[in-house]
Write an enzyme that holds these catalytic residues in place. Sequence first.
Site, PDB file in Angstrom:
ATOM      1  N   SER A 132     -17.860  33.993  -6.142  1.00 36.33           N
ATOM      2  CA  SER A 132     -17.041  32.824  -6.462  1.00 36.33           C
ATOM      3  C   SER A 132     -15.925  32.693  -5.440  1.00 36.33           C
ATOM      4  O   SER A 132     -15.462  33.692  -4.875  1.00 36.33           O
ATOM      5  CB  SER A 132     -16.450  33.029  -7.860  1.00 36.33           C
ATOM      6  N   TYR A 159     -11.271  39.020 -13.270  1.00 33.37           N
ATOM      7  CA  TYR A 159     -12.569  38.395 -12.962  1.00 33.37           C
ATOM      8  C   TYR A 159     -12.802  38.385 -11.448  1.00 33.37           C
ATOM      9  O   TYR A 159     -13.850  38.804 -10.948  1.00 33.37           O
ATOM     10  CB  TYR A 159     -12.590  36.975 -13.538  1.00 33.37           C
ATOM     11  N   LYS A 188     -15.675  40.425  -8.849  1.00 30.33           N
ATOM     12  CA  LYS A 188     -16.552  39.800  -7.839  1.00 30.33           C
ATOM     13  C   LYS A 188     -16.305  40.437  -6.473  1.00 30.33           C
ATOM     14  O   LYS A 188     -17.238  40.744  -5.718  1.00 30.33           O
ATOM     15  CB  LYS A 188     -16.287  38.295  -7.767  1.00 30.33           C
TER      16      LYS A 188
HETATM   17  C1  UD1 Z   1     -11.969  28.340 -12.427  1.00 28.40           C
HETATM   18  C2  UD1 Z   1     -12.106  29.660 -11.770  1.00 28.40           C
HETATM   19  C3  UD1 Z   1     -13.278  29.634 -10.819  1.00 28.40           C
HETATM   20  C4  UD1 Z   1     -14.534  29.107 -11.495  1.00 28.40           C
HETATM   21  C5  UD1 Z   1     -14.228  27.759 -12.153  1.00 28.40           C
HETATM   22  C6  UD1 Z   1     -15.406  27.185 -12.902  1.00 28.40           C
HETATM   23  C7  UD1 Z   1     -10.240  30.903 -10.685  1.00 28.40           C
HETATM   24  C8  UD1 Z   1      -8.818  30.869 -10.302  1.00 28.40           C
HETATM   25  N1  UD1 Z   1     -10.809  29.848 -11.156  1.00 28.40           N
HETATM   26  O1  UD1 Z   1     -11.603  27.448 -11.385  1.00 28.40           O
HETATM   27  O2  UD1 Z   1     -13.510  30.919 -10.341  1.00 28.40           O
HETATM   28  O3  UD1 Z   1     -15.535  28.928 -10.540  1.00 28.40           O
HETATM   29  O4  UD1 Z   1     -13.153  27.941 -13.053  1.00 28.40           O
HETATM   30  O5  UD1 Z   1     -15.868  28.039 -13.867  1.00 28.40           O
HETATM   31  O6  UD1 Z   1     -10.827  31.902 -10.533  1.00 28.40           O
HETATM   32  N2  UD1 Z   1      -7.473  21.203 -15.264  1.00 28.40           N
HETATM   33  C9  UD1 Z   1      -6.679  20.336 -16.001  1.00 28.40           C
HETATM   34  N3  UD1 Z   1      -6.841  20.335 -17.351  1.00 28.40           N
HETATM   35  C10 UD1 Z   1      -7.748  21.121 -18.002  1.00 28.40           C
HETATM   36  C11 UD1 Z   1      -8.558  21.985 -17.239  1.00 28.40           C
HETATM   37  C12 UD1 Z   1      -8.391  22.020 -15.869  1.00 28.40           C
HETATM   38  O7  UD1 Z   1      -5.859  19.607 -15.455  1.00 28.40           O
HETATM   39  O8  UD1 Z   1      -7.823  21.062 -19.225  1.00 28.40           O
HETATM   40  C13 UD1 Z   1      -7.324  21.244 -13.803  1.00 28.40           C
HETATM   41  C14 UD1 Z   1      -6.849  22.594 -13.295  1.00 28.40           C
HETATM   42  O9  UD1 Z   1      -5.453  22.627 -13.223  1.00 28.40           O
HETATM   43  C15 UD1 Z   1      -7.524  22.638 -11.918  1.00 28.40           C
HETATM   44  C16 UD1 Z   1      -8.773  21.797 -12.066  1.00 28.40           C
HETATM   45  O10 UD1 Z   1      -8.586  21.021 -13.249  1.00 28.40           O
HETATM   46  O11 UD1 Z   1      -6.707  22.018 -10.980  1.00 28.40           O
HETATM   47  C17 UD1 Z   1     -10.025  22.627 -12.220  1.00 28.40           C
HETATM   48  O12 UD1 Z   1      -9.837  23.588 -13.249  1.00 28.40           O
HETATM   49  P1  UD1 Z   1     -11.028  24.480 -13.809  1.00 28.40           P
HETATM   50  O13 UD1 Z   1     -12.191  23.653 -14.122  1.00 28.40           O
HETATM   51  O14 UD1 Z   1     -10.460  25.343 -14.896  1.00 28.40           O
HETATM   52  O15 UD1 Z   1     -11.463  25.356 -12.571  1.00 28.40           O
HETATM   53  P2  UD1 Z   1     -10.575  26.308 -11.609  1.00 28.40           P
HETATM   54  O16 UD1 Z   1      -9.381  26.821 -12.297  1.00 28.40           O
HETATM   55  O17 UD1 Z   1     -10.431  25.643 -10.301  1.00 28.40           O
END
Ligand code: UD1
Length: 338
Positions: free
Chosen positions: A124, A148, A152
């Site tokens: 990842s 996590y 990896k």
């Molecule tokens: C996380 C994991 C990544 C994994 C991915 C998908 C980390 C730091 N992150 O990524 O390894 O591949 O999940 O499983 O290891 N957001 C909102 N509201 C929400 C949810 C998310 O605004 O309710 C925003 C977050 O702030 C972020 C973006 O959407 O900017 C993506 O979030 P998310 O889908 O949780 O993925 P990551 O945190 O990037």
Amino acid sequence: MRVLVTGAAGYIGSHTAVELLHAGHHVTGVDDFSEGRRGIDADIARITGQPIEIHDLDLRDASAVNVLLATGHFDAIVHLAGRKFVGESVREPLLYFDRNIGTTVPILQAAQTFGVQQIVFSSSCTVYGNPTHLPITEHSPLVPTTPYGFTKRAIEQLLADLCVSQPELSIMSLRYFNPIGAHESGLLGEEVGGIPNNLMPFLMKVATGELPEFTVFGDDYDTPDGTCIRDYVHVVDIARGHVRALEALETRSGFSALNLGTGVGRSVLEIIGACRAATSHDIPYQVHPRRDGDAVEVYADPQRAAEEIGWKAERTLEEMCADHWRFTVASSRRGSMS
Ligand code: UD1
């Protein structure tokens, strides 16, 4: 090739099994069904027209893993099994070392015993932590910030060390950016119960009306619209990356790691807009404070994957949202019928 896919009943695993079957490989799956869906083998067979057996097995059970490899005569292993929830890993680091590293050691030992020399590993972009330079290349520093991510990173190190000790091995680690989307049939996708942690499943539940509104974590970042930026990539493109990696391993040796991303960063608000268009539903949202630990901006340099395995993400953001929506609608219909 005869390929063993671990985690074959999961989100990436099921799509990867489909693409391997489409490419003409013989696929056997294994899954402990802690996250993966029972009955997914029938959906994979429906899509591909080919039966697939997914063994119900805990990879920490070394003797069961040995029996599987002794009888399977595999040419390659695509190792995807593991847990992947960042927040959960912070709360339960032992669980992550047990389920990610503890499952990897027996499969690698069995691979060594039974002479399986080609391995593709599911990694990842989380191994990079909070990047200091963009786009992220494979030479960017590896500084994971969560248990996590550490698992990896640790497994990648183990794989690299194995390749030094056994020069005949050929191993590729694929560092996925943010996989979203679903199979175009609507049969395979990411099943998420309750309140999702990740962006896309949450947006979909707001679009269906199951949840009232979406929460944007911060709009005061130093980005064009103030929201975080990520590299979202279609799960079928990711799945095809495994097929390309496997085929490339036949003619090389040693360890390498590749980014699988589009190279394009999208903001949270851009994704909301794309989901509104794909679903034809309003997706109400409220801006909340920043989420702890979120990196501001993350996107890949996918050049190396293009050069080394001829892989390039092909599907557009519109396709990612439309396919994710089709799966969400189809799976909620299936749920209400059962
Ligand atoms: C996380 C994991 C990544 C994994 C991915 C998908 C980390 C730091 N992150 O990524 O390894 O591949 O999940 O499983 O290891 N957001 C909102 N509201 C929400 C949810 C998310 O605004 O309710 C925003 C977050 O702030 C972020 C973006 O959407 O900017 C993506 O979030 P998310 O889908 O949780 O993925 P990551 O945190 O990037």
